[in-house]
Design a protein around this motif. Structure first.
Motif, PDB file in Angstrom:
ATOM      1  N   ARG A   1       0.829  -1.215   0.000  1.00 33.61           N
ATOM      2  CA  ARG A   1       0.000   0.000   0.000  1.00 33.61           C
ATOM      3  C   ARG A   1       0.857   1.255   0.000  1.00 33.61           C
ATOM      4  NH1 ARG A   1      -3.030  -2.842   3.742  1.00 33.61           N
ATOM      5  NH2 ARG A   1      -2.162  -1.607   5.432  1.00 33.61           N
ATOM      6  N   ARG A   2       1.936   1.246   0.761  1.00 32.36           N
ATOM      7  CA  ARG A   2       2.834   2.406   0.791  1.00 32.36           C
ATOM      8  C   ARG A   2       3.483   2.627  -0.572  1.00 32.36           C
ATOM      9  NH1 ARG A   2       5.706   1.447   6.691  1.00 32.36           N
ATOM     10  NH2 ARG A   2       3.919   2.169   7.901  1.00 32.36           N
ATOM     11  N   LEU A   3       3.934   1.548  -1.205  1.00 31.65           N
ATOM     12  CA  LEU A   3       4.558   1.671  -2.523  1.00 31.65           C
ATOM     13  C   LEU A   3       3.554   2.177  -3.561  1.00 31.65           C
ATOM     14  CD1 LEU A   3       6.758  -1.555  -2.588  1.00 31.65           C
ATOM     15  CD2 LEU A   3       7.550   0.818  -2.398  1.00 31.65           C
ATOM     16  N   LYS A   4       2.324   1.691  -3.491  1.00 36.08           N
ATOM     17  CA  LYS A   4       1.287   2.162  -4.419  1.00 36.08           C
ATOM     18  C   LYS A   4       1.013   3.648  -4.223  1.00 36.08           C
ATOM     19  CE  LYS A   4      -1.298  -2.073  -5.245  1.00 36.08           C
ATOM     20  NZ  LYS A   4      -2.605  -2.741  -5.128  1.00 36.08           N
ATOM     21  N   ALA A   5       0.975   4.096  -2.977  1.00 37.98           N
ATOM     22  CA  ALA A   5       0.713   5.512  -2.701  1.00 37.98           C
ATOM     23  C   ALA A   5       1.852   6.385  -3.223  1.00 37.98           C
ATOM     24  CB  ALA A   5       0.530   5.726  -1.201  1.00 37.98           C
ATOM     25  N   VAL A   6       3.083   5.938  -3.065  1.00 42.34           N
ATOM     26  CA  VAL A   6       4.228   6.694  -3.578  1.00 42.34           C
ATOM     27  C   VAL A   6       4.142   6.799  -5.099  1.00 42.34           C
ATOM     28  CG1 VAL A   6       6.724   6.647  -3.890  1.00 42.34           C
ATOM     29  CG2 VAL A   6       5.748   6.139  -1.664  1.00 42.34           C
ATOM     30  N   CYS A   7       3.843   5.686  -5.764  1.00 46.37           N
ATOM     31  CA  CYS A   7       3.765   5.690  -7.229  1.00 46.37           C
ATOM     32  C   CYS A   7       2.591   6.525  -7.734  1.00 46.37           C
ATOM     33  CB  CYS A   7       3.662   4.259  -7.750  1.00 46.37           C
ATOM     34  SG  CYS A   7       5.186   3.334  -7.473  1.00 46.37           S
ATOM     35  N   ALA A   8       1.479   6.486  -7.041  1.00 49.72           N
ATOM     36  CA  ALA A   8       0.332   7.309  -7.443  1.00 49.72           C
ATOM     37  C   ALA A   8       0.673   8.793  -7.344  1.00 49.72           C
ATOM     38  CB  ALA A   8      -0.883   6.977  -6.583  1.00 49.72           C
ATOM     39  N   GLY A   9       1.440   9.162  -6.346  1.00 44.66           N
ATOM     40  CA  GLY A   9       1.837  10.552  -6.199  1.00 44.66           C
ATOM     41  C   GLY A   9       2.879  10.989  -7.211  1.00 44.66           C
ATOM     42  N   SER A  10       3.651  10.043  -7.727  1.00 41.66           N
ATOM     43  CA  SER A  10       4.716  10.354  -8.689  1.00 41.66           C
ATOM     44  C   SER A  10       4.290  10.165 -10.130  1.00 41.66           C
ATOM     45  CB  SER A  10       5.923   9.455  -8.412  1.00 41.66           C
ATOM     46  OG  SER A  10       6.385   9.632  -7.113  1.00 41.66           O
ATOM     47  N   LEU A  11       3.040   9.848 -10.354  1.00 46.44           N
ATOM     48  CA  LEU A  11       2.540   9.511 -11.687  1.00 46.44           C
ATOM     49  C   LEU A  11       2.763  10.620 -12.711  1.00 46.44           C
ATOM     50  CD1 LEU A  11       1.223   6.904 -12.564  1.00 46.44           C
ATOM     51  CD2 LEU A  11      -0.979   7.974 -12.270  1.00 46.44           C
ATOM     52  N   ALA A  12       2.618  11.854 -12.307  1.00 46.72           N
ATOM     53  CA  ALA A  12       2.742  12.968 -13.244  1.00 46.72           C
ATOM     54  C   ALA A  12       4.156  13.109 -13.794  1.00 46.72           C
ATOM     55  CB  ALA A  12       2.320  14.266 -12.567  1.00 46.72           C
ATOM     56  N   GLY A  13       5.155  12.677 -13.040  1.00 43.45           N
ATOM     57  CA  GLY A  13       6.536  12.822 -13.473  1.00 43.45           C
ATOM     58  C   GLY A  13       7.082  11.653 -14.263  1.00 43.45           C
ATOM     59  N   VAL A  14       6.258  10.637 -14.506  1.00 49.35           N
ATOM     60  CA  VAL A  14       6.716   9.448 -15.225  1.00 49.35           C
ATOM     61  C   VAL A  14       6.271   9.549 -16.676  1.00 49.35           C
ATOM     62  CG1 VAL A  14       6.600   6.932 -15.323  1.00 49.35           C
ATOM     63  CG2 VAL A  14       6.592   8.084 -13.119  1.00 49.35           C
TER      64      VAL A  14
END
Length: 111
Positions: A63-76
């Motif tokens: 869940r923590r990893l998913k939250a980090v990736c969801a927050g970084s989605l715009a920069g990928v």
């Protein structure tokens, strides 16, 4: 939470990213990144084995990893496939430590 278009769901996709992707290793995670020219949303996959801990611990790390990736989605960049494998040390890491490690690798590989 990651939307359906932003998730890797097939085992063959995971295998392809791990085999042909560029690796970025940290003390708590190992990230594999494969970038294609396809015009689609970036996709993320997570591997959290039983070595990380009990089911509760594994789900917390996921869940923590998913939250980090969801927050970084715009920069990928579009077309990127990212698989993050959690190492046993991820069980003792808090959210900010995992976020710093994942964001460091994302900046180096798919920014």
């Amino acid at each position: 939470m990651l939307a359906r278009p932003n998730r890797l769901t097939r085992g063959a996709d995971y295998k392809a990213v791990v085999r042909r992707g560029v690796k970025c290793a940290g003390s708590r995670t190992v990230m594999y990144v494969a970038v294609s020219d396809e015009d689609r949303a970036p996709r993320f996959g997570f591997i959290v084995s039983k070595q990380v801990g009990s089911a509760v611990t594994r789900n917390t790390v996921r869940r923590r990893l998913k939250a980090v990736c969801a927050g970084s989605l715009a920069g990928v960049r579009p077309g990127a496939d990212v698989v993050i494998r959690a190492l046993p040390a991820a069980a003792d890491a808090d959210f900010h430590q995992l976020a710093a490690e994942v964001e460091r690798c994302l900046e180096r590989r798919v920014a």
